[in-house]
Design a protein around this motif. Structure first.
Motif, PDB file in Angstrom:
ATOM      1  N   PHE A 131      15.459  38.323  44.110  1.00  0.00           N
ATOM      2  CA  PHE A 131      16.417  39.171  44.815  1.00  0.00           C
ATOM      3  C   PHE A 131      16.468  40.557  44.182  1.00  0.00           C
ATOM      4  O   PHE A 131      16.588  40.696  42.960  1.00  0.00           O
ATOM      5  CB  PHE A 131      17.817  38.530  44.786  1.00  0.00           C
TER       6      PHE A 131
ATOM      7  N   GLU B 137       6.225  39.198  49.332  1.00  0.00           N
ATOM      8  CA  GLU B 137       7.187  39.068  50.427  1.00  0.00           C
ATOM      9  C   GLU B 137       6.560  38.178  51.493  1.00  0.00           C
ATOM     10  O   GLU B 137       5.412  38.407  51.909  1.00  0.00           O
ATOM     11  CB  GLU B 137       7.516  40.436  51.034  1.00  0.00           C
TER      12      GLU B 137
ATOM     13  N   GLY C 172      10.017  37.488  55.408  1.00  0.00           N
ATOM     14  CA  GLY C 172      11.268  38.224  55.243  1.00  0.00           C
ATOM     15  C   GLY C 172      12.019  37.996  53.952  1.00  0.00           C
ATOM     16  O   GLY C 172      13.114  38.541  53.775  1.00  0.00           O
ATOM     17  N   ARG C 173      11.433  37.211  53.036  1.00  0.00           N
ATOM     18  CA  ARG C 173      12.096  36.999  51.738  1.00  0.00           C
ATOM     19  C   ARG C 173      11.094  37.247  50.617  1.00  0.00           C
ATOM     20  O   ARG C 173       9.888  37.152  50.819  1.00  0.00           O
ATOM     21  CB  ARG C 173      12.644  35.576  51.632  1.00  0.00           C
ATOM     22  N   TRP C 174      11.628  37.530  49.432  1.00  0.00           N
ATOM     23  CA  TRP C 174      10.768  37.788  48.274  1.00  0.00           C
ATOM     24  C   TRP C 174      10.715  36.555  47.374  1.00  0.00           C
ATOM     25  O   TRP C 174      11.722  35.854  47.194  1.00  0.00           O
ATOM     26  CB  TRP C 174      11.291  38.984  47.478  1.00  0.00           C
ATOM     27  N   TYR C 175       9.548  36.328  46.803  1.00  0.00           N
ATOM     28  CA  TYR C 175       9.338  35.166  45.928  1.00  0.00           C
ATOM     29  C   TYR C 175       8.556  35.577  44.688  1.00  0.00           C
ATOM     30  O   TYR C 175       7.707  36.473  44.738  1.00  0.00           O
ATOM     31  CB  TYR C 175       8.549  34.080  46.657  1.00  0.00           C
TER      32      TYR C 175
ATOM     33  N   ALA D 124      12.837  32.026  44.511  1.00  0.00           N
ATOM     34  CA  ALA D 124      13.230  33.190  45.317  1.00  0.00           C
ATOM     35  C   ALA D 124      13.640  34.326  44.396  1.00  0.00           C
ATOM     36  O   ALA D 124      14.216  34.106  43.315  1.00  0.00           O
ATOM     37  CB  ALA D 124      14.375  32.812  46.245  1.00  0.00           C
TER      38      ALA D 124
END
Ligand code: FUB
Length: 322
Positions: free
Chosen positions: A310, A280, A283-286, A308
C-alpha cells in the motif's frame, strides 16, 4: 483461496521472484533452489542452481501454474554454474529474459535469452552481455521506450571486486565505515535489448540531506536484489540490505538517480537472503518475496510468497511484516 504470505509453490524450492504482467496475466520468473547440502560460504556455493522456472496467475485467488523450466545451464554456452536471480521484460514483440551466472573464468556475468512467448522456452545468446558483471538483473522499459538494466550484488555476487572497472579479487569484501557504500549499476540497453548502449554506471543512493549512504550504514546501504518500478512519474529503487536482511526503498525523478532513501519495506524473513519484486496487477499493488519457511529455515531451500502493498498519500510505501 487466501494465498497471501503463504508458499506459492511447494513442489520445488523457488527463489528470487520477479513478477511481471504481460497481456493481463501475471508471470513470476524465479530461480530454482536444488535440494543439496553444499556448505554456506561467502561465494554463494550453497546457491548452486542450474535452471529457471516461470509460473503464471490469472488472478490473485489461486496458486500459480508452473510452466516448467525455461532455460537450463546446459543450454547457455558461456555459463558454468550458479544461475541466480532472473527477470524478464517485453519489447520488439519479443520476451527478453535476463539472468546471471558464472562464466568460464568464475566471474558472474549477465546473459539474455529470448522467446516469442512469456513462458519460453528461451534461447540464450551465445555470449554474456559485453560489459556486464555481477548479479540480479532488473530491466526497465521506460515510458519513452528507452530500456535500462539495473544489476549488482555484493560478496557472492562479486560487485566489490569490480570497483576498479575490471575484476580484482584482491579488493576487500566491501568498503567499510565512513566512505560511500557501493551502489547498484545501471546501463542503457540498446534498441535490440541484447547489449549495453554505453558503460554501466553506479547508482547513487543518498540520505535526506543528499549525502551518499555510507558503507558502515548496513541497515540502509545497498547489498543486492535491485528492483525498479515507476508510479506517477516517480522511480522507485528497492533492494536488499544483505547482512541486515531488510528490503528498503529510495525514490528519484530520473531512471539513473540519484535516489533518496525513504524507508523499509520489509523486516527480515526466515532465511539469510531477502529478495523481492513489486508489481501492479488488476488494480492493486503486490510485493513478491521469498523466505526459507518451506524447508524449516535452510537458507538455500526457499519458497516464493506474495503480500499486498500500500502506498501512502506522500508517495511512500507502508512497510510489511513478513
Ligand atoms: O538466489 C541466489 C542469490 O541469492 C540471488 O541472486 C540473490 O539476490 C539472493 O537472493
Amino acid at each position: 483461496m487466501d494465498i497471501m504470505r503463504k508458499p506459492l509453490v511447494a513442489h520445488i524450492y523457488t527463489a528470487d521472484p520477479s513478477a511481471r504482467v504481460f497481456e493481463g496475466r501475471l508471470y513470476i520468473y524465479t530461480s530454482h533452489d536444488l535440494d543439496h547440502d553444499n556448505p554456506n560460504d561467502d561465494s554463494g556455493d550453497q546457491y548452486d542452481m542450474v535452471d529457471f522456472h516461470v509460473f503464471s496467475m490469472a488472478d490473485m485467488q489461486s496458486l500459480p501454474v508452473d510452466h516448467g523450466p525455461i532455460l537450463h545451464l546446459d543450454d547457455v554456452p558461456w555459463a558454468t554454474k550458479q544461475m541466480w536471480a532472473p527477470d524478464a521484460t517485453f519489447k520488439n514483440d519479443t520476451y527478453y529474459f535476463y539472468f546471471p551466472a558464472k562464466d568460464h573464468e568464475g566471474h558472474f556475468r549477465i546473459g539474455v535469452a529470448t522467446s516469442p512467448t512469456p513462458t519460453g522456452p528461451f534461447v540464450a545468446q551465445p555470449s554474456f552481455i559485453p560489459g556486464s558483471f555481477s548479479i540480479d538483473p532488473c530491466p526497465l522499459v521506460d515510458d519513452d521506450g528507452q530500456a535500462y538494466l539495473y544489476f549488482g550484488g555484493l560478496w557472492g555476487g562479486q560487485l566489490q571486486h569490480w570497483q576498479t572497472g575490471t575484476f580484482d579479487p584482491t579488493v576487500a569484501p566491501e568498503p567499510k565505515g565512513d566512505v560511500p557504500a557501493l551502489g547498484p549499476r545501471v546501463a542503457k540497453l540498446s534498441a535490440d535489448m541484447l547489449t549495453f548502449d554505453g558503460p554501466a554506471v553506479e547508482v547513487s543512493i543518498v540520505d535526506e540531506e543528499g549525502q551518499p549512504l555510507l558503507a558502515g550504514d548496513h541497515d540502509r546501504r545497498y547489498f543486492e536484489g535491485v528492483w525498479m518500478h515507476k508510479v506517477n512519474g516517480v522511480y522507485y529503487l528497492s533492494y536488499s540490505t544483505g547482512d541486515t536482511h531488510f528490503i528498503v526503498y529510495a525514490t528519484g525523478d530520473s531512471p539513473t538517480g540519484p535516489f533518496v532513501y525513504r524507508g523499509r519495506l520489509m523486516n527480515p524473513v526466515v532465511g539469510w537472503t531477502t529478495q523481492h519484486s513489486i508489481v501492479e496487477f488488476q488494480g492493486r499493488w503486490y510485493m513478491f518475496y521469498h523466505d526459507a519457511s518451506l524447508s524449516g529455515g535452510i537458507n538455500n531451500k526457499r519458497c516464493i510468497k506474495v503480500a499486498a502493498l500500500f502506498y501512502t498519500a506522500d508517495g511512500g510505501i507502508e512497510p510489511l511484516e513478513p
